[in-house]
Design a protein around this motif. Structure first.
Motif, PDB file in Angstrom:
ATOM      1  N   ARG A  22       0.832  -1.212   0.000  1.00  9.05           N
ATOM      2  CA  ARG A  22       0.000   0.000   0.000  1.00  9.05           C
ATOM      3  C   ARG A  22       0.863   1.258   0.000  1.00  9.05           C
ATOM      4  O   ARG A  22       0.624   2.194  -0.774  1.00  9.05           O
ATOM      5  CB  ARG A  22      -0.922  -0.008   1.216  1.00  9.05           C
ATOM      6  CG  ARG A  22      -1.711   1.268   1.402  1.00  9.05           C
ATOM      7  CD  ARG A  22      -2.552   1.170   2.704  1.00  9.05           C
ATOM      8  NE  ARG A  22      -3.189   2.417   3.008  1.00  9.05           N
ATOM      9  CZ  ARG A  22      -2.688   3.342   3.834  1.00  9.05           C
ATOM     10  NH1 ARG A  22      -1.523   3.145   4.421  1.00  9.05           N
ATOM     11  NH2 ARG A  22      -3.339   4.449   4.073  1.00  9.05           N
ATOM     12  N   CYS A  51      -8.591  -1.267   0.530  1.00  6.65           N
ATOM     13  CA  CYS A  51      -7.343  -1.249  -0.237  1.00  6.65           C
ATOM     14  C   CYS A  51      -7.072  -2.600  -0.899  1.00  6.65           C
ATOM     15  O   CYS A  51      -5.939  -2.901  -1.252  1.00  6.65           O
ATOM     16  CB  CYS A  51      -6.175  -0.866   0.659  1.00  6.65           C
ATOM     17  SG  CYS A  51      -5.800  -2.075   1.937  1.00  6.65           S
ATOM     18  N   CYS A  90      -2.497  -3.125   2.332  1.00 13.29           N
ATOM     19  CA  CYS A  90      -1.893  -2.607   3.567  1.00 13.29           C
ATOM     20  C   CYS A  90      -1.264  -3.716   4.414  1.00 13.29           C
ATOM     21  O   CYS A  90      -0.454  -3.430   5.286  1.00 13.29           O
ATOM     22  CB  CYS A  90      -2.931  -1.856   4.385  1.00 13.29           C
ATOM     23  SG  CYS A  90      -4.260  -2.896   5.020  1.00 13.29           S
TER      24      CYS A  90
END
Length: 121
Positions: A22, A51, A90
Motif C-alpha cells: 500500500r 485497499c 496494507c
C-alpha cells in the motif's frame, strides 16, 4: 529489487524487498482507493478492506496472509470468486515480482455468485 506491475494502469514500479504494498503504491501515485474511501479508511490497519488488490501473478512473492486480513476478506462480498487471489495491500509485504490489479470490481453476475445449488442452503 522486486518489480510490482499494476495491470489495469499499465504501470511498473520497483520496490525494496519487504516493503508494504500500500505504501509503495501510494508513493508511486497509484490510486488504491475508490471514491470516499480515499479519506474514509482504516489507514493501513487491515480492518476496512478498501485497499484490496487482485493478485494476477506472484502470490507466492507476497507475505503470508494474517488472521486480521483473512477475517476482513472473509466478510467482504466482493471477494466471491477470487478468494485465493485477493489481498489487502496494507497487509502485504513484497518479497519478489508480482502483478496486481488495483480497485477490482465486484462480480455479482458471474457464475460464482449465483451458483446452483445455492451455497448457503
Amino acid at each position: 529489487m522486486p518489480k510490482v506491475t499494476i495491470a489495469n494502469e499499465k504501470k511498473e514500479i520497483d520496490v525494496p524487498v519487504g516493503a508494504n504494498l500500500r505504501e509503495e503504491l501510494r508513493k508511486a501515485g497509484v490510486q488504491v482507493y475508490r471514491g470516499l474511501s480515499r479519506w474514509l479508511n482504516c489507514f493501513g490497519h487491515g480492518s476496512c478492506g478498501t485497499c484490496r488488490v487482485l493478485v494476477k501473478k506472484g502470490m507466492e512473492n507476497l507475505s503470508p496472509t494474517g488472521k486480521m486480513e483473512r477475517f476482513t476478506l472473509w466478510r467482504m462480498i466482493s471477494t466471491i470468486g477470487h478468494e485465493d487471489e485477493m489481498r489487502l495491500s496494507c497487509q502485504a509485504a513484497v518479497n519478489g515480482d508480482v502483478t496486481i490489479e488495483t480497485k477490482p470490481g465486484m462480480n455479482l453476475y458471474g457464475e460464482n455468485f449465483w451458483q446452483k445449488p445455492y451455497p448457503n442452503k
